[in-house]
Write an enzyme that holds these catalytic residues in place. Structure first.
Site, PDB file in Angstrom:
ATOM      1  N   ASN A  46       0.864  -1.250  -0.118  1.00  0.00           N
ATOM      2  CA  ASN A  46      -0.026  -0.083   0.228  1.00  0.00           C
ATOM      3  C   ASN A  46       1.129   1.249  -0.048  1.00  0.00           C
ATOM      4  O   ASN A  46       1.877   1.057   0.760  1.00  0.00           O
ATOM      5  CB  ASN A  46      -1.086   0.157   1.293  1.00  0.00           C
ATOM      6  CG  ASN A  46      -0.540  -0.263   2.704  1.00  0.00           C
ATOM      7  OD1 ASN A  46       0.639  -0.834   2.457  1.00  0.00           O
ATOM      8  ND2 ASN A  46      -1.167   0.346   3.528  1.00  0.00           N
ATOM      9  N   GLU A  48       0.327   5.249   0.687  1.00  0.00           N
ATOM     10  CA  GLU A  48      -0.580   6.251   1.022  1.00  0.00           C
ATOM     11  C   GLU A  48      -0.237   7.718   0.505  1.00  0.00           C
ATOM     12  O   GLU A  48       0.974   7.671   0.038  1.00  0.00           O
ATOM     13  CB  GLU A  48      -0.721   6.088   2.633  1.00  0.00           C
ATOM     14  CG  GLU A  48      -1.222   4.817   2.978  1.00  0.00           C
ATOM     15  CD  GLU A  48      -1.547   4.966   4.445  1.00  0.00           C
ATOM     16  OE1 GLU A  48      -1.164   5.758   5.361  1.00  0.00           O
ATOM     17  OE2 GLU A  48      -2.387   3.823   5.030  1.00  0.00           O
ATOM     18  N   CYS A  57      -3.656   0.430  -2.538  1.00  0.00           N
ATOM     19  CA  CYS A  57      -3.985  -0.769  -1.817  1.00  0.00           C
ATOM     20  C   CYS A  57      -2.596  -1.502  -2.144  1.00  0.00           C
ATOM     21  O   CYS A  57      -2.374  -1.841  -3.645  1.00  0.00           O
ATOM     22  CB  CYS A  57      -5.004  -1.589  -1.711  1.00  0.00           C
ATOM     23  SG  CYS A  57      -6.464  -0.819  -0.742  1.00  0.00           S
ATOM     24  N   GLU A  59      -2.860  -4.984  -2.869  1.00  0.00           N
ATOM     25  CA  GLU A  59      -3.013  -6.066  -3.904  1.00  0.00           C
ATOM     26  C   GLU A  59      -3.297  -5.369  -5.227  1.00  0.00           C
ATOM     27  O   GLU A  59      -3.018  -5.956  -6.235  1.00  0.00           O
ATOM     28  CB  GLU A  59      -4.730  -6.365  -3.541  1.00  0.00           C
ATOM     29  CG  GLU A  59      -4.495  -7.151  -2.005  1.00  0.00           C
ATOM     30  CD  GLU A  59      -4.889  -6.221  -0.842  1.00  0.00           C
ATOM     31  OE1 GLU A  59      -4.489  -5.083  -1.146  1.00  0.00           O
ATOM     32  OE2 GLU A  59      -5.535  -6.719   0.102  1.00  0.00           O
ATOM     33  N   CYS A  88      -9.859  -5.108   0.605  1.00  0.00           N
ATOM     34  CA  CYS A  88     -11.034  -4.350   0.453  1.00  0.00           C
ATOM     35  C   CYS A  88     -11.618  -4.745  -0.757  1.00  0.00           C
ATOM     36  O   CYS A  88     -11.213  -5.487  -1.689  1.00  0.00           O
ATOM     37  CB  CYS A  88     -10.602  -2.917   0.385  1.00  0.00           C
ATOM     38  SG  CYS A  88     -10.004  -2.289  -1.158  1.00  0.00           S
ATOM     39  N   CYS A  91     -10.338  -3.922  -4.180  1.00  0.00           N
ATOM     40  CA  CYS A  91      -9.124  -4.946  -4.707  1.00  0.00           C
ATOM     41  C   CYS A  91      -9.779  -6.420  -5.092  1.00  0.00           C
ATOM     42  O   CYS A  91      -9.249  -6.849  -6.040  1.00  0.00           O
ATOM     43  CB  CYS A  91      -8.273  -4.900  -3.343  1.00  0.00           C
ATOM     44  SG  CYS A  91      -7.075  -3.498  -3.052  1.00  0.00           S
TER      45      CYS A  91
HETATM   46  N1  THU Z   1      -5.202  -1.651   2.547  1.00  0.00           N
HETATM   47  C1  THU Z   1      -4.728  -2.552   1.616  1.00  0.00           C
HETATM   48  O1  THU Z   1      -3.400  -1.980   1.049  1.00  0.00           O
HETATM   49  N2  THU Z   1      -5.354  -3.381   0.960  1.00  0.00           N
HETATM   50  C2  THU Z   1      -6.796  -3.585   1.646  1.00  0.00           C
HETATM   51  O2  THU Z   1      -7.271  -4.438   0.872  1.00  0.00           O
HETATM   52  C3  THU Z   1      -7.014  -2.876   2.669  1.00  0.00           C
HETATM   53  C4  THU Z   1      -6.588  -1.585   2.841  1.00  0.00           C
HETATM   54  C5  THU Z   1      -4.256  -0.388   2.823  1.00  0.00           C
HETATM   55  C6  THU Z   1      -5.109   0.857   2.424  1.00  0.00           C
HETATM   56  C7  THU Z   1      -4.387   1.786   3.448  1.00  0.00           C
HETATM   57  O3  THU Z   1      -3.038   2.364   3.357  1.00  0.00           O
HETATM   58  C8  THU Z   1      -4.402   0.999   4.802  1.00  0.00           C
HETATM   59  O4  THU Z   1      -4.326  -0.179   4.289  1.00  0.00           O
HETATM   60  C9  THU Z   1      -5.592   1.158   5.695  1.00  0.00           C
HETATM   61  O5  THU Z   1      -6.896   1.258   5.285  1.00  0.00           O
END
Ligand code: THU
Length: 132
Positions: A46, A48, A57, A59, A88, A91
Site C-alpha cells: 500500500n 498512501e 492498496c 493488492e 477491500c 481490490c
Molecule cells: N489496504 C490495503 O493495502 N489493502 C486492502 O485490501 C485494505 C486496505 C491499505 C490501504 C491503507 O493504506 C491502509 O491499508 C488502511 O486502510
C-alpha cells in the site's frame, strides 16, 4: 494447482514486501503477492498519500505491476498485514478481472492466518464475461 512450495514462497513474498509499505497515515502496512500462470510472483504494497484519497492498496499495486509486465493470469494471492486482514472490495474486484476462483491466503507477519478463495470473498461478481 499451487504446490506447497509455491504457497510458501508466495506467503513469504507478501511478508517481505510488507516491509516496503508506505503507510505513514494509517500505520497499517500491507504486503501482497500474486502468483502468475508462468510461475512468476509479483508483489505490491500500500502506498498512501497526504491527500488520503489517492492511496493505493497493496493488492492493486501487485496486479498493476503484473499487468504492466504483460502477465495477466493470476493463480493465487497472498496478503500480509498485522492481523491477517481481508482485502477491500475494490481490490477483490480488480483481482477478479485477472483471476478465477483462486486460493487467497491472508496472513499476519508470522505467516499465520487463513485460506479462502477469491469467489468466496467476492461472490456473484461482475466480470469481463458480462460485457458484450
Ligand atoms: N489496504 C490495503 O493495502 N489493502 C486492502 O485490501 C485494505 C486496505 C491499505 C490501504 C491503507 O493504506 C491502509 O491499508 C488502511 O486502510
Amino acid at each position: 494447482m499451487v504446490t506447497d512450495k509455491q504457497r510458501e514462497a508466495l506467503i513469504q513474498a507478501a511478508i517481505t514486501a510488507r516491509q516496503s509499505a508506505y503507510a505513514p497515515y494509517s500505520n497499517y502496512n500491507v504486503g501482497a503477492a500474486i502468483l502468475m500462470a508462468d510461475g512468476r510472483i509479483f508483489t505490491g504494497v500500500n502506498v498512501e498519500n497526504a491527500s488520503y484519497g489517492l492511496t493505493i492498496c497493496a493488492e492493486r499495486t501487485a496486479v498493476f505491476k503484473a499487468v504492466s509486465e504483460g502477465c495477466r493470469d493470476i493463480q493465487a494471492v497472498a496478503v500480509a498485514t498485522e492481523n491477517a486482514g481481508s482485502p477491500c472490495g475494490a481490490c477483490r474486484q480488480v483481482l477478479a478481472e485477472f483471476a478465477r476462483d483462486v486460493p487467497v491466503w491472508l496472513v499476519d507477519a508470522t505467516g499465520h492466518g487463513r485460506e479462502t478463495t477469491l469467489y468466496t470473498l467476492l461472490p456473484d461478481h461482475f466480470g469481463p464475461e458480462h460485457l458484450p
